[in-house]
Design a protein around this motif. Structure first.
Motif, PDB file in Angstrom:
ATOM      1  N   UNK A   6       0.840  -1.228  -0.055  1.00  0.00           N
ATOM      2  CA  UNK A   6      -0.019   0.021  -0.050  1.00  0.00           C
ATOM      3  C   UNK A   6       0.857   1.129   0.181  1.00  0.00           C
ATOM      4  N   UNK A   7       1.486   1.500  -1.058  1.00  0.00           N
ATOM      5  CA  UNK A   7       2.724   2.455  -1.298  1.00  0.00           C
ATOM      6  C   UNK A   7       2.111   3.938  -1.167  1.00  0.00           C
ATOM      7  N   UNK A   8       2.892   4.738  -0.628  1.00  0.00           N
ATOM      8  CA  UNK A   8       2.832   6.292  -0.425  1.00  0.00           C
ATOM      9  C   UNK A   8       4.085   6.890  -0.755  1.00  0.00           C
ATOM     10  N   UNK A   9       3.690   8.089  -1.431  1.00  0.00           N
ATOM     11  CA  UNK A   9       4.853   8.837  -2.229  1.00  0.00           C
ATOM     12  C   UNK A   9       4.580  10.078  -1.215  1.00  0.00           C
ATOM     13  N   UNK A  10       6.190  10.498  -1.234  1.00  0.00           N
ATOM     14  CA  UNK A  10       6.281  12.048  -0.562  1.00  0.00           C
ATOM     15  C   UNK A  10       7.265  12.687  -1.408  1.00  0.00           C
ATOM     16  N   UNK A  11       7.036  13.889  -1.613  1.00  0.00           N
ATOM     17  CA  UNK A  11       7.979  14.640  -2.684  1.00  0.00           C
ATOM     18  C   UNK A  11       8.397  15.732  -1.781  1.00  0.00           C
ATOM     19  N   UNK A  12       9.836  16.202  -1.967  1.00  0.00           N
ATOM     20  CA  UNK A  12      10.319  17.125  -1.072  1.00  0.00           C
ATOM     21  C   UNK A  12       9.454  18.754  -1.451  1.00  0.00           C
ATOM     22  N   UNK A  13       9.143  18.906  -2.499  1.00  0.00           N
ATOM     23  CA  UNK A  13       8.608  20.006  -2.931  1.00  0.00           C
ATOM     24  C   UNK A  13       7.038  20.061  -2.176  1.00  0.00           C
ATOM     25  N   UNK A  14       6.477  19.179  -1.747  1.00  0.00           N
ATOM     26  CA  UNK A  14       5.223  19.243  -1.074  1.00  0.00           C
ATOM     27  C   UNK A  14       5.409  19.355   0.285  1.00  0.00           C
ATOM     28  N   UNK A  15       6.500  18.577   1.026  1.00  0.00           N
ATOM     29  CA  UNK A  15       6.508  18.724   2.354  1.00  0.00           C
ATOM     30  C   UNK A  15       7.404  19.727   2.959  1.00  0.00           C
ATOM     31  N   UNK A  16       8.506  20.093   2.141  1.00  0.00           N
ATOM     32  CA  UNK A  16       9.620  20.771   2.453  1.00  0.00           C
ATOM     33  C   UNK A  16      10.583  20.153   3.193  1.00  0.00           C
ATOM     34  N   UNK A  17      11.776  20.913   2.968  1.00  0.00           N
ATOM     35  CA  UNK A  17      13.024  19.922   3.294  1.00  0.00           C
ATOM     36  C   UNK A  17      12.928  19.343   4.746  1.00  0.00           C
ATOM     37  N   UNK A  18      12.700  19.942   5.782  1.00  0.00           N
ATOM     38  CA  UNK A  18      12.967  19.369   6.808  1.00  0.00           C
ATOM     39  C   UNK A  18      11.837  18.493   7.545  1.00  0.00           C
ATOM     40  N   UNK A  19      10.393  18.465   6.926  1.00  0.00           N
ATOM     41  CA  UNK A  19       9.225  17.386   7.142  1.00  0.00           C
ATOM     42  C   UNK A  19       9.904  16.337   6.408  1.00  0.00           C
ATOM     43  N   UNK A  20      10.282  16.401   5.255  1.00  0.00           N
ATOM     44  CA  UNK A  20      10.700  15.495   4.053  1.00  0.00           C
ATOM     45  C   UNK A  20      11.637  14.577   4.603  1.00  0.00           C
ATOM     46  N   UNK A  21      12.776  15.131   5.162  1.00  0.00           N
ATOM     47  CA  UNK A  21      13.840  14.383   5.777  1.00  0.00           C
ATOM     48  C   UNK A  21      13.341  13.585   7.050  1.00  0.00           C
ATOM     49  N   UNK A  22      12.423  14.289   7.877  1.00  0.00           N
ATOM     50  CA  UNK A  22      12.060  13.451   9.194  1.00  0.00           C
ATOM     51  C   UNK A  22      10.994  12.488   8.704  1.00  0.00           C
ATOM     52  N   UNK A  23      10.232  12.450   7.766  1.00  0.00           N
ATOM     53  CA  UNK A  23       9.350  11.284   7.343  1.00  0.00           C
ATOM     54  C   UNK A  23      10.407  10.288   6.780  1.00  0.00           C
ATOM     55  N   UNK A  24      11.196  10.414   5.917  1.00  0.00           N
ATOM     56  CA  UNK A  24      12.415   9.692   5.439  1.00  0.00           C
ATOM     57  C   UNK A  24      12.817   8.823   6.648  1.00  0.00           C
ATOM     58  N   UNK A  25      13.422   9.481   7.506  1.00  0.00           N
ATOM     59  CA  UNK A  25      14.266   8.830   8.310  1.00  0.00           C
ATOM     60  C   UNK A  25      13.219   7.696   9.357  1.00  0.00           C
ATOM     61  N   UNK A  26      11.947   8.320   9.529  1.00  0.00           N
ATOM     62  CA  UNK A  26      11.091   7.618  10.246  1.00  0.00           C
ATOM     63  C   UNK A  26      10.944   6.226   9.851  1.00  0.00           C
ATOM     64  N   UNK A  27      10.526   6.235   8.444  1.00  0.00           N
ATOM     65  CA  UNK A  27      10.300   5.187   8.073  1.00  0.00           C
ATOM     66  C   UNK A  27      11.529   4.176   7.802  1.00  0.00           C
ATOM     67  N   UNK A  28      12.457   4.855   7.581  1.00  0.00           N
ATOM     68  CA  UNK A  28      13.736   3.939   7.778  1.00  0.00           C
ATOM     69  C   UNK A  28      13.956   3.241   9.139  1.00  0.00           C
ATOM     70  N   UNK A  29      13.791   4.114  10.179  1.00  0.00           N
ATOM     71  CA  UNK A  29      13.783   3.677  11.515  1.00  0.00           C
ATOM     72  C   UNK A  29      12.944   2.436  11.860  1.00  0.00           C
ATOM     73  N   UNK A  30      11.823   2.548  10.958  1.00  0.00           N
ATOM     74  CA  UNK A  30      10.988   1.501  11.021  1.00  0.00           C
ATOM     75  C   UNK A  30      11.142   0.082  10.382  1.00  0.00           C
ATOM     76  N   UNK A  31      12.430   0.110   9.638  1.00  0.00           N
ATOM     77  CA  UNK A  31      12.938  -1.254   8.966  1.00  0.00           C
ATOM     78  C   UNK A  31      12.163  -1.150   7.595  1.00  0.00           C
TER      79      UNK A  31
END
Lengths: 484, 59
Positions: free
Chosen positions: A228-253
């Motif tokens: 059930x994929x989900x797409x995030x774009x930096x231009x949608x979320x802004x740099x700081x939120x985008x990086x936090x989202x990215x790391x949160x998913x990686x932290x989740x394995x």
């Protein structure tokens, strides 16, 4: 030294006379010089011997051979060689006993007769990367080498062949193979299957040779593979939120596909630096301490570190990441960015927040770590590590909980530095974002609030427990990633 | 008989956190209303993300 050079399983012991060049000579129709260099970089000089499995029939190469390569006038060989790497000089006798060979086994790489990229399905063990300073998603495989079974733990890698598969298919393959290796619910998928999954959307374009895909097609392919994929774009979320989202998913394995201009790679781990942990002045998410990601880029070697603040990196640059596609499981309805919002709201809330319910935490600067996990894994760890107070442990263990949960662990700089936490917020990941009553538990050192109503499949009914062992820290949850 | 919230309370202890159903409803509605603007922002960011994903071709 080469042992049984003419056999179907020659062994090369690295010494002054023989090394990687000898491996290439014995695999001359398969391993090219650039492939050799990539393996040398990937294995970081840890290899002392290589077993060469000739005439290996590889399921992934055979798949693209049947669907594409065999249709050419000039046809490549249909078989491969598989290289097995060992950290010491292994003997033929040891190769007949998995118990004796396992400790030295560093993984394998299938070498295809394709040009310009010959590196096929590869799984290199994370023990080869000790001291890398990263946390990486891992799956395991049982490798059958002429009758003996060896286990390898790592993240799958494959390079594109440039025809049937390009970077998009390779990145999808790596992420999807990780899932099928790790969870039985996901079927194993092969490169041409992955390419064909988007054929309904290849309007006016051909499937093979592939010219690449759009980002949304990556997500659509994953959807057709039961994610059930989900797409995030930096231009949608802004740099700081985008990086936090990215790391949160990686932290989740959860490995994520990351697009950079004209290319896509898999982010499968992260690096963190907690040197400044003690000096934080306000509540801080642990993602703020992340300093980079580990990447499987099909144009390079596996487990490349891509630091956030380095322009010197030759491959993918962190600042170039434009979008990420996250292969979430079907039943994960609540997403990372929304969980972050509810956590912040809960902690600040006048009724259930820290200021009202936890004098102990209220005088501290909080360190917050968010991740997604399965309740099976979470309960397994709480049996071992406890939850500070026996009441919390007993309630969590016995209460029915959803298959996927979001957890935000709450700690202080001094406790976090020792790997300990003092409480957590647990949220039902199967809740719709607008169901703001989705919290299962709020645990502060002094009190536990638990939703017994939802746990028993009714409406939310919150019970509160005063905790007798207030302030007792316990180990943070560790299971999603492997520290190397 | 299947366990109920009452049997949960008898077995595990604990006290109801909210004083009444009305108290709970007030909390739930306020919590949701205060959170909604942040969730709306996220929804808009997701919409923009999906737009971007339709334009970016990768090889």
């Amino acid at each position: 030294m080469i042992i049984e050079e003419k056999s179907l399983l020659p062994l090369i012991h690295f010494d002054e006379a023989d090394g990687w060049d000898s491996v290439r000579k014995l695999c001359s129709d398969y391993l090219c010089f650039s492939g050799q260099q990539r393996l040398e970089i990937a294995l970081k000089g840890n290899v002392q011997s290589v077993a060469i499995e000739h005439h290996y029939i590889d399921k992934d190469y055979r798949d693209t051979f049947s669907s594409f390569h065999s249709k050419r006038f000039s046809t490549p060989i249909s078989r491969c060689v598989r290289l097995h790497f060992f950290s010491r000089c292994i003997t033929n006798e040891e190769l007949r006993d998995s118990g004796k060979a396992q400790d030295a086994y560093l993984g394998y790489s299938v070498i295809r007769p394709t040009r310009p990229n010959c590196i096929g399905r590869t799984l290199l063990d994370l023990k080869n990367y000790a001291g890398l300073g990263a946390y990486i998603c891992k799956c395991s495989e049982k490798v059958n080498l002429q009758g003996i079974e060896l286990v390898v733990e790592g993240f799958p890698f494959i390079s594109q062949d440039g025809d049937a598969t390009v970077c998009a298919q390779s990145a999808l393959w790596m992420a999807v193979r990780y899932y099928s290796n790790r969870y039985t619910v996901y079927p194993e998928s092969y490169p041409s299957q992955i390419s064909n999954l988007v054929q309904d959307y290849a309007v006016g374009s051909r499937i093979a040779p592939s010219d690449g895909l759009y980002t949304w097609q990556l997500a659509e392919t994953l959807r057709r593979l039961r994610f059930s994929p989900i797409t995030y774009a930096k231009q949608g979320f802004g740099e700081e939120s985008f990086r936090r989202i990215l790391y949160t998913y990686i932290e989740s394995g959860i490995p994520v596909l990351a697009t950079v201009p004209g290319h896509v790679v898999v982010l499968n781990g992260h690096c963190s630096d907690f040197t400044n942990l003690a000096s934080i002045k306000s509540a801080t998410f642990t993602t703020d301490f992340c300093t980079g990601v580990t990447v499987n880029d099909d144009n390079a070697s596996p487990y490349q570190i891509v630091p956030e603040k380095s322009c010197g990196h030759q491959g993918v640059k962190f600042c170039d990441i434009q979008e990420i596609v996250v292969p979430l499981a079907e039943k994960i309805f609540l997403t990372a960015e929304n969980f972050e919002k509810v956590v912040v709201k809960v902690l600040d809330d006048p009724r259930v927040g820290v200021e009202t319910l936890s004098p102990a935490l209220d005088k501290e600067t909080l360190v917050l770590r968010m991740f997604l996990t399965t309740v099976k894994s979470y309960k397994k760890q709480l049996v071992i590590n406890g939850k500070g107070d026996p009441q919390v442990q007993k309630t969590y263990r016995e209460l029915p909980l959803p298959h996927f949960i979001w957890v935000c662990e709450i700690s202080t700089p001094s406790e976090y530095a020792q790997g300990n936490v003092l409480g957590e917020i647990i949220w039902d990941a199967t809740r719709n974002v607008w169901e703001t009553e989705g919290w299962i538990a709020i645990h502060y050192p002094e009190v536990l609030l638990i939703d017994a109503g939802s746990a028993l499949n009714g409406s939310q009914e919150i019970f509160t427990f005063s905790l007798t062992q207030a302030g007792k820290a316990y180990p943070m949850y560790r299971s999603n990633l492997k520290e190397v | 008989m299947s366990p109920t919230v009452e049997t949960f309370r008898d077995t595990y202890g604990g006290e109801p956190f909210f004083s009444s159903q009305d108290d709970y409803e007030k909390f739930r509605i306020r919590f949701g209303e205060e959170l909604r603007p942040e969730l709306e922002k996220n929804r808009e960011a997701r919409r923009k993300s999906e737009e971007a994903a339709r334009k970016h071709c990768i090889a």
